[in-house]
Design an enzyme around this catalytic site. Structure first.
Site, short mmCIF file in Angstrom:
data_model
loop_
_atom_site.label_atom_id
_atom_site.label_comp_id
_atom_site.label_asym_id
_atom_site.label_seq_id
_atom_site.Cartn_x
_atom_site.Cartn_y
_atom_site.Cartn_z
N HIS A 10 9.95 -2.85 2.87
CA HIS A 10 10.64 -1.73 3.00
C HIS A 10 12.27 -1.90 3.00
O HIS A 10 12.94 -0.95 2.60
CB HIS A 10 10.44 -1.03 4.46
CG HIS A 10 9.19 -0.96 4.66
ND1 HIS A 10 8.17 -1.82 4.86
CD2 HIS A 10 8.25 0.32 4.81
CE1 HIS A 10 6.80 -1.22 5.07
NE2 HIS A 10 6.87 -0.01 4.87
N HIS B 271 -2.30 9.61 5.25
CA HIS B 271 -1.40 10.24 4.55
C HIS B 271 -2.03 11.44 3.61
O HIS B 271 -1.47 12.50 3.47
CB HIS B 271 -0.55 9.29 3.68
CG HIS B 271 0.31 8.37 4.29
ND1 HIS B 271 1.33 8.80 5.35
CD2 HIS B 271 0.39 6.89 4.29
CE1 HIS B 271 2.00 7.79 5.84
NE2 HIS B 271 1.37 6.74 5.08
N ALA C 75 0.77 -1.20 -0.03
CA ALA C 75 0.04 0.02 -0.06
C ALA C 75 0.74 1.32 -0.08
O ALA C 75 1.96 1.34 0.53
CB ALA C 75 -1.01 0.07 1.14
O1 LIG Z 1 4.16 0.07 5.12
C1 LIG Z 1 3.19 0.07 5.62
C2 LIG Z 1 1.94 0.82 5.03
C3 LIG Z 1 2.54 1.59 3.76
C4 LIG Z 1 2.70 3.15 3.56
O2 LIG Z 1 1.61 3.83 3.77
O3 LIG Z 1 3.78 3.42 5.06
C5 LIG Z 1 3.84 3.59 2.55
C6 LIG Z 1 4.83 2.94 2.39
C7 LIG Z 1 5.84 3.40 1.10
C8 LIG Z 1 6.76 4.56 1.41
C9 LIG Z 1 7.45 4.91 0.01
C10 LIG Z 1 7.08 4.41 -1.00
C11 LIG Z 1 6.23 3.23 -1.33
C12 LIG Z 1 5.38 2.90 -0.05
N1 LIG Z 1 4.04 5.14 2.82
C13 LIG Z 1 3.52 6.02 2.11
O4 LIG Z 1 2.86 5.71 1.25
C14 LIG Z 1 3.68 7.41 2.44
C15 LIG Z 1 3.25 8.43 1.63
C16 LIG Z 1 3.67 9.82 2.18
C17 LIG Z 1 4.35 10.04 3.08
C18 LIG Z 1 5.01 9.02 3.82
C19 LIG Z 1 4.60 7.74 3.65
N2 LIG Z 1 2.74 -0.20 7.00
C20 LIG Z 1 3.83 -0.87 7.74
C21 LIG Z 1 3.52 -1.16 9.16
C22 LIG Z 1 2.25 -0.27 9.71
C23 LIG Z 1 2.14 0.65 10.31
N3 LIG Z 1 0.77 0.99 10.58
C24 LIG Z 1 0.03 -0.16 10.05
C25 LIG Z 1 -1.32 -0.30 10.01
C26 LIG Z 1 -1.68 -1.32 9.07
C27 LIG Z 1 -0.95 -2.19 8.51
C28 LIG Z 1 0.63 -1.97 8.67
C29 LIG Z 1 0.93 -0.91 9.26
C30 LIG Z 1 3.99 -2.19 7.25
O5 LIG Z 1 2.92 -2.59 6.40
O6 LIG Z 1 4.98 -2.66 7.52
ZN LIG Z 2 2.20 4.96 5.94
#
Ligand SMILES: O=C(CCC(O)(O)[C@H](Cc1ccccc1)NC(=O)c1ccccc1)N[C@@H](Cc1c[nH]c2ccccc12)C(=O)O
Ligand SMILES: [Zn+2]
Length: 543
Positions: free
Chosen positions: A422, A296, A263
């Protein structure tokens, strides 16, 4: 965006805001690399990410269909439902064969080039470059201190879950004093254990708080899940999703097309185009993730009219905490009942403990994982973990902080960090550890604004029962902080909402205190050993 410091001696400027804008603008990041090295680094990261995104594993068992399984939704569904330890071991091992093992040859060069870029930005290594946004020079010791405050609570939940798994699987699979085998914890990385709630919760006769069946019975679709999430934000007087969001987001896995399903939320910096990409299944975990991603977008919307250098989180942990803070209200039985996803709620002590346990299986359990992900990478960038011990050091950290062990022997032919998005996507992770701490500070502050928590009398209205739904007071306070973006140091943003300027584990510990007391009694009653020990070897050389 590199502003020649010689042409603009911005560090001599008086106006603090102009000075801050130049300072933020002057960070070049990987663009500081010479053209050919920048190209090479980008190629490596996109190669690792696309390999991860396309990874599939053979189906378990010797059926001749030889179907292949993707992480989302196939493997996650198995982790959710299967209690066949051999099937769980199969998906755990095969996922690592299909991802980390193949990515390992690329990682050392990724590390070298990332460190080169960091040094060109005047940082000693990429670890220091990654933590610059937290604006303190003792950031890493502060993280260790926060973890030490949480660890007693983690030891209790770890000991309780280990016994429940021992009751279910027997002592041929798991002991009551050793680390927990990683494939039994309902998650590919053992990062959150909420999938174990169903068969490990403290009071099993009380209905489980699991809205998935109601979502399915009420014909929820991914779009409906995001519409319901949006309505929570607008109920707080926060912004609705713009029309382009609904037109351009990808909320379901497009069939056939290869897509990195992890996501993500996207800001196109034109104050109008904002999108989510999520391979959403109709279940409660994905409903919570939808709130995470929409958090976000809400941040994007609130800071969209700032100078674009300020269109960012106050620090990276803040950006991860917005949606999760809202989800702390959404997840309450009271709220789920209000939106028709839970038949009834019983406000008894047992129901309370069950609820805190379910939230604890995500929030408390996640903390050691959220911390060790970058503990490992900081050591790699600093040369303390060299290439010949990547996997050995990874499992030393998993053992030491999470109290888990691999289901099969691991060697330096494997690369288990590379089984996590990540790591291959070059996305820092301490942001989630920070988020899991500060989201309880935000939640407590918002609940006070919504008159659903009184810090002078914390047990009168327990924090874990608070639902800020439809509170304009809370929403306006949240909005004021979100509107700052990164225009002020994050301490100011934190103070504006919570009245204090530091990260603080106490709101999280207060929230879980009833569960902590219950677990201490229960583990004493059953004579559980707190912590873990093993005489198994953790490290093996390349064969
Ligand atoms: O990775 C994510 C969700 C994805 C994201 O929204 O953090 C995403 C990750 C990402 C970063 C850079 C490029 C591609 C994906 N971050 C963003 O989309 C994002 C957008 C704007 C600013 C900062 C981050 N969650 C983590 C842990 C987590 C924290 N809270 C949660 C709630 C439900 C599930 C998982 C999580 C995981 O799945 O291990
Ligand atoms: Zn996030």
């Amino acid at each position: 965006m590199w502003v020649e410091t010689v042409k603009y001696p911005w560090s001599t400027y008086k106006d603090p805001d102009i000075k801050r804008q130049f300072k933020l603008m002057s960070v070049l990041g990987t663009d500081a690399l010479p053209e050919d090295k920048l190209k090479k680094l980008d190629e490596i990261v996109s190669a690792m990410e696309s390999l991860y995104g396309r990874a599939t594993i053979p189906e378990y068992g010797d059926n001749n269909l030889n179907r292949t399984l993707s992480l989302e939704p196939d493997i996650n569904d198995i982790l959710d439902k299967s209690t066949d330890v051999n099937e769980l071991k199969h998906v755990w091992v095969q996922w690592r064969e299909a991802t980390g093992k193949k990515i390992r040859p690329m990682y050392a060069e990724y590390v070298k080039l990332s460190n080169e870029a960091a040094r060109l930005n005047n940082y000693t290594d990429n670890a220091e470059f990654w933590i610059r946004g937290y604006d303190v020079d003792d950031f890493r010791p502060r993280m260790e201190h926060l973890w030490n405050q949480i660890k007693p609570l983690y030891l209790q939940i770890h000991a309780y879950v280990r016994r429940k798994l021992w009751e279910l699987y027997g002592s041929s699979v798991i002991t009551r004093r050793g680390p927990i085998p990683a494939h039994l914890l309902g998650d590919m990385w053992a990062q959150s254990w909420e999938r174990l709630d169903d068969f490990t919760r403290p009071y099993p006769t009380i209905d489980d708080v699991n809205p998935t069946s109601a979502m399915i019975n009420q014909n929820y679709t991914p779009k409906k899940m995001f519409k319901v999430a949006e309505e929570f934000f607008t109920s707080l007087n926060l912004s609705a999703m713009p029309q382009t969001f609904w037109e351009k987001s990808i909320l379901e896995k497009p069939n056939g097309r290869d897509l990195v399903c992890h996501a993500s939320a996207w800001d196109f910096y034109d104050s109008n185009d904002f999108r989510i990409k999520q391979c959403t299944s109709v279940n409660f975990m994905d409903f919570i993730t939808a709130h995470h991603e929409m958090g976000h977008i809400q941040y994007f919307l609130q800071y969209k009219d700032l100078p674009f250098i300020y269109r960012d989180g106050a620090n990276e942990g803040f950006h991860e905490a917005i949606g999760d803070t809202i989800a702390l209200s959404v997840s309450t039985p009271k709220h789920l009942h209000k939106i028709g996803l839970l038949p009834k709620t019983s406000r008894t002590y047992e129901a309370d403990i069950n609820y805190l346990y379910k939230i604890g299986l995500d929030k408390v359990v996640f903390l050691p994982f959220g911390y060790l992900m970058d503990l490992w990478r900081w050591n790699v960038f600093k040369g303390l973990t060299t290439e010949d011990q990547y996997n050995c050091d990874w499992w030393k950290l998993k053992y030491s902080y999470q109290g888990i062990e691999p289901p099969v022997t691991r060697t330096e032919n494997d690369f288990d960090p590379g089984s996590k998005y990540h790591i291959v996507g070059n996305v820092p992770y301490i942001r989630y550890f920070v988020s899991y701490i500060v989201q309880f500070q935000f939640h407590q502050a918002l609940c006070e604004k919504a008159d659903q928590f009184d810090p002078k009398n914390p047990t009168s209205k327990p924090l874990h029962e608070c639902d800020i739904y439809q509170s304009k007071n809370a929403g306006n306070a949240f909005k004021d902080m979100l509107k700052l973006g990164s225009s002020k140091p994050w301490f100011d943003a934190m103070e504006l909402l919570t009245g204090q300027r530091e990260m603080d584990a106490r709101p999280l510990l207060n929230y879980f205190n009833p569960l902590y007391e219950w677990l201490k009694n229960e583990n004493k009653r059953t004579g559980e050993h707190l912590g873990w020990e093993t005489n198994k070897k953790i490290c093996f050389k390349k064969d």
